[in-house]
Design a protein around this motif. Structure first.
Motif, PDB file in Angstrom:
ATOM      1  N   PRO A 106       0.828  -1.204   0.000  1.00  0.00           N
ATOM      2  CA  PRO A 106       0.000   0.000   0.000  1.00  0.00           C
ATOM      3  C   PRO A 106       0.868   1.262   0.000  1.00  0.00           C
ATOM      4  N   ALA A 107       0.382   2.287  -0.692  1.00  0.00           N
ATOM      5  CA  ALA A 107       1.108   3.554  -0.780  1.00  0.00           C
ATOM      6  C   ALA A 107       0.121   4.696  -0.619  1.00  0.00           C
ATOM      7  N   LEU A 108       0.616   5.829  -0.135  1.00  0.00           N
ATOM      8  CA  LEU A 108      -0.235   7.001   0.008  1.00  0.00           C
ATOM      9  C   LEU A 108      -0.603   7.548  -1.359  1.00  0.00           C
ATOM     10  N   ASN A 109      -1.859   7.881  -1.517  1.00  0.00           N
ATOM     11  CA  ASN A 109      -2.341   8.492  -2.745  1.00  0.00           C
ATOM     12  C   ASN A 109      -1.694   9.869  -2.872  1.00  0.00           C
ATOM     13  N   PRO A 110      -1.143  10.234  -4.049  1.00  0.00           N
ATOM     14  CA  PRO A 110      -0.481  11.532  -4.169  1.00  0.00           C
ATOM     15  C   PRO A 110      -1.443  12.721  -4.127  1.00  0.00           C
ATOM     16  N   VAL A 111      -2.734  12.464  -4.325  1.00  0.00           N
ATOM     17  CA  VAL A 111      -3.721  13.540  -4.332  1.00  0.00           C
ATOM     18  C   VAL A 111      -4.427  13.584  -2.981  1.00  0.00           C
ATOM     19  N   GLY A 112      -4.464  14.758  -2.362  1.00  0.00           N
ATOM     20  CA  GLY A 112      -5.161  14.928  -1.094  1.00  0.00           C
ATOM     21  C   GLY A 112      -6.369  15.828  -1.278  1.00  0.00           C
ATOM     22  N   TYR A 113      -7.244  15.832  -0.286  1.00  0.00           N
ATOM     23  CA  TYR A 113      -8.387  16.740  -0.343  1.00  0.00           C
ATOM     24  C   TYR A 113      -8.631  17.345   1.027  1.00  0.00           C
ATOM     25  N   CYS A 114      -9.188  18.546   1.037  1.00  0.00           N
ATOM     26  CA  CYS A 114      -9.476  19.264   2.271  1.00  0.00           C
ATOM     27  C   CYS A 114     -10.715  18.672   2.931  1.00  0.00           C
ATOM     28  N   MET A 115     -10.619  18.402   4.210  1.00  0.00           N
ATOM     29  CA  MET A 115     -11.758  17.863   4.948  1.00  0.00           C
ATOM     30  C   MET A 115     -12.591  19.009   5.494  1.00  0.00           C
ATOM     31  N   ARG A 116     -13.901  18.912   5.266  1.00  0.00           N
ATOM     32  CA  ARG A 116     -14.821  19.926   5.781  1.00  0.00           C
ATOM     33  C   ARG A 116     -16.040  19.301   6.457  1.00  0.00           C
ATOM     34  N   GLU A 117     -16.440  18.120   6.026  1.00  0.00           N
ATOM     35  CA  GLU A 117     -17.639  17.460   6.538  1.00  0.00           C
ATOM     36  C   GLU A 117     -17.308  16.522   7.696  1.00  0.00           C
ATOM     37  N   ARG A 118     -18.279  16.305   8.575  1.00  0.00           N
ATOM     38  CA  ARG A 118     -18.111  15.414   9.717  1.00  0.00           C
ATOM     39  C   ARG A 118     -17.746  14.000   9.263  1.00  0.00           C
ATOM     40  N   THR A 130      -8.334  16.169  17.695  1.00  0.00           N
ATOM     41  CA  THR A 130      -7.203  15.736  18.515  1.00  0.00           C
ATOM     42  C   THR A 130      -6.292  14.873  17.654  1.00  0.00           C
ATOM     43  N   LEU A 131      -5.017  15.262  17.561  1.00  0.00           N
ATOM     44  CA  LEU A 131      -4.038  14.518  16.775  1.00  0.00           C
ATOM     45  C   LEU A 131      -3.498  13.352  17.593  1.00  0.00           C
ATOM     46  N   GLU A 132      -2.769  12.445  16.923  1.00  0.00           N
ATOM     47  CA  GLU A 132      -2.228  11.271  17.595  1.00  0.00           C
ATOM     48  C   GLU A 132      -1.227  11.631  18.702  1.00  0.00           C
ATOM     49  N   ASP A 133      -0.579  12.786  18.593  1.00  0.00           N
ATOM     50  CA  ASP A 133       0.391  13.195  19.615  1.00  0.00           C
ATOM     51  C   ASP A 133      -0.261  13.940  20.780  1.00  0.00           C
ATOM     52  N   GLY A 134      -1.602  14.069  20.748  1.00  0.00           N
ATOM     53  CA  GLY A 134      -2.318  14.678  21.865  1.00  0.00           C
ATOM     54  C   GLY A 134      -2.678  16.142  21.677  1.00  0.00           C
ATOM     55  N   ARG A 135      -2.155  16.791  20.648  1.00  0.00           N
ATOM     56  CA  ARG A 135      -2.492  18.195  20.413  1.00  0.00           C
ATOM     57  C   ARG A 135      -3.948  18.328  19.977  1.00  0.00           C
ATOM     58  N   THR A 136      -4.623  19.342  20.476  1.00  0.00           N
ATOM     59  CA  THR A 136      -5.997  19.632  20.081  1.00  0.00           C
ATOM     60  C   THR A 136      -6.001  20.911  19.261  1.00  0.00           C
ATOM     61  N   LEU A 137      -6.602  20.829  18.069  1.00  0.00           N
ATOM     62  CA  LEU A 137      -6.634  21.962  17.155  1.00  0.00           C
ATOM     63  C   LEU A 137      -8.079  22.328  16.837  1.00  0.00           C
ATOM     64  N   ILE A 138      -8.329  23.617  16.606  1.00  0.00           N
ATOM     65  CA  ILE A 138      -9.654  24.118  16.270  1.00  0.00           C
ATOM     66  C   ILE A 138      -9.880  23.938  14.764  1.00  0.00           C
ATOM     67  N   LYS A 139     -11.023  23.355  14.391  1.00  0.00           N
ATOM     68  CA  LYS A 139     -11.316  23.112  12.976  1.00  0.00           C
ATOM     69  C   LYS A 139     -11.403  24.412  12.177  1.00  0.00           C
ATOM     70  N   GLY A 140     -11.955  25.465  12.753  1.00  0.00           N
ATOM     71  CA  GLY A 140     -12.120  26.726  12.037  1.00  0.00           C
ATOM     72  C   GLY A 140     -10.821  27.452  11.763  1.00  0.00           C
ATOM     73  N   ASN A 141      -9.791  27.206  12.564  1.00  0.00           N
ATOM     74  CA  ASN A 141      -8.512  27.903  12.413  1.00  0.00           C
ATOM     75  C   ASN A 141      -7.497  27.138  11.570  1.00  0.00           C
ATOM     76  N   HIS A 142      -7.756  25.863  11.285  1.00  0.00           N
ATOM     77  CA  HIS A 142      -6.784  25.018  10.598  1.00  0.00           C
ATOM     78  C   HIS A 142      -7.414  24.376   9.369  1.00  0.00           C
ATOM     79  N   GLN A 143      -6.561  24.002   8.442  1.00  0.00           N
ATOM     80  CA  GLN A 143      -7.005  23.278   7.250  1.00  0.00           C
ATOM     81  C   GLN A 143      -6.421  21.870   7.334  1.00  0.00           C
ATOM     82  N   PHE A 144      -7.286  20.850   7.170  1.00  0.00           N
ATOM     83  CA  PHE A 144      -6.892  19.453   7.293  1.00  0.00           C
ATOM     84  C   PHE A 144      -6.956  18.814   5.903  1.00  0.00           C
ATOM     85  N   VAL A 145      -5.808  18.350   5.417  1.00  0.00           N
ATOM     86  CA  VAL A 145      -5.727  17.718   4.100  1.00  0.00           C
ATOM     87  C   VAL A 145      -5.419  16.244   4.316  1.00  0.00           C
ATOM     88  N   VAL A 146      -6.300  15.372   3.805  1.00  0.00           N
ATOM     89  CA  VAL A 146      -6.156  13.936   4.004  1.00  0.00           C
ATOM     90  C   VAL A 146      -5.728  13.277   2.711  1.00  0.00           C
TER      91      VAL A 146
END
Length: 134
Positions: A64-76, A113-129
C-alpha cells in the motif's frame, strides 16, 4: 502451519466457488481460532479455510502507498473516516505547516485531537487527508 507467517499467501475459504483472500499472513491465533492476513489485517476463522497456497511472484500485490492527491476535509463524515481508517493527514494554519502525515485520534464538532495529543480548532486550521491505495 506457522511456517506461513510473514509469507504472501492466498487463502481459499468456504465451498466452491471459493472466497479468496490474498496478502501477507500476519498472525496465526490458535486461541481465537483465526488467522490475520493482508495490510488491512482481515481476520479469517480457521474453520472456514479450505486451503492455503503461497502466492507466485506475479500474483503479489504492490504494498500500500499514500495516494499523491489529497483533499481538504470539511464534513463530519470525512473526519470520521480519517479517524476510522487512520489516514495520513497534513494540517495547515494559513501558509504554515503544523503537522505532516499525522493521524487523527478523535474529533468533535469544533476541534480535532491529533495522535500526539495536540488539540486543534477546525475553524482555524485546514486538514488535508491522503488515502491509502493498495
Amino acid at each position: 502451519m506457522r511456517q506461513w507467517i510473514g509469507k504472501p499467501v492466498i487463502l481459499y475459504c468456504g465451498e466452491p466457488p471459493y472466497v479468496t483472500f490474498r496478502g501477507v499472513l500476519r498472525k496465526w491465533d490458535a486461541a481465537a481460532g483465526r488467522i490475520v492476513v493482508g495490510h488491512q489485517e482481515t481476520g479469517v476463522p480457521l474453520r472456514e479455510i479450505v486451503m492455503i497456497k503461497a502466492l507466485a511472484p506475479k500474483e503479489r500485490a504492490l504494498p500500500p502507498a499514500l495516494n499523491p492527491v489529497g483533499y481538504c476535509m470539511r464534513e463530519r463524515q470525512q473526519f470520521d473516516n480519517a479517524v476510522y481508517f487512520k489516514s495520513a493527514v497534513t494540517v495547515w494554519k494559513g501558509d504554515r505547516l503544523i503537522a505532516l502525515n499525522t493521524t487523527l485520534a478523535s474529533h468533535t464538532k469544533g476541534s480535532v485531537t491529533l495522535e500526539d495529543g495536540r488539540t486543534l480548532i477546525k475553524g482555524n486550521h485546514q486538514f488535508v487527508v491522503r488515502s491509502l491505495r493498495g
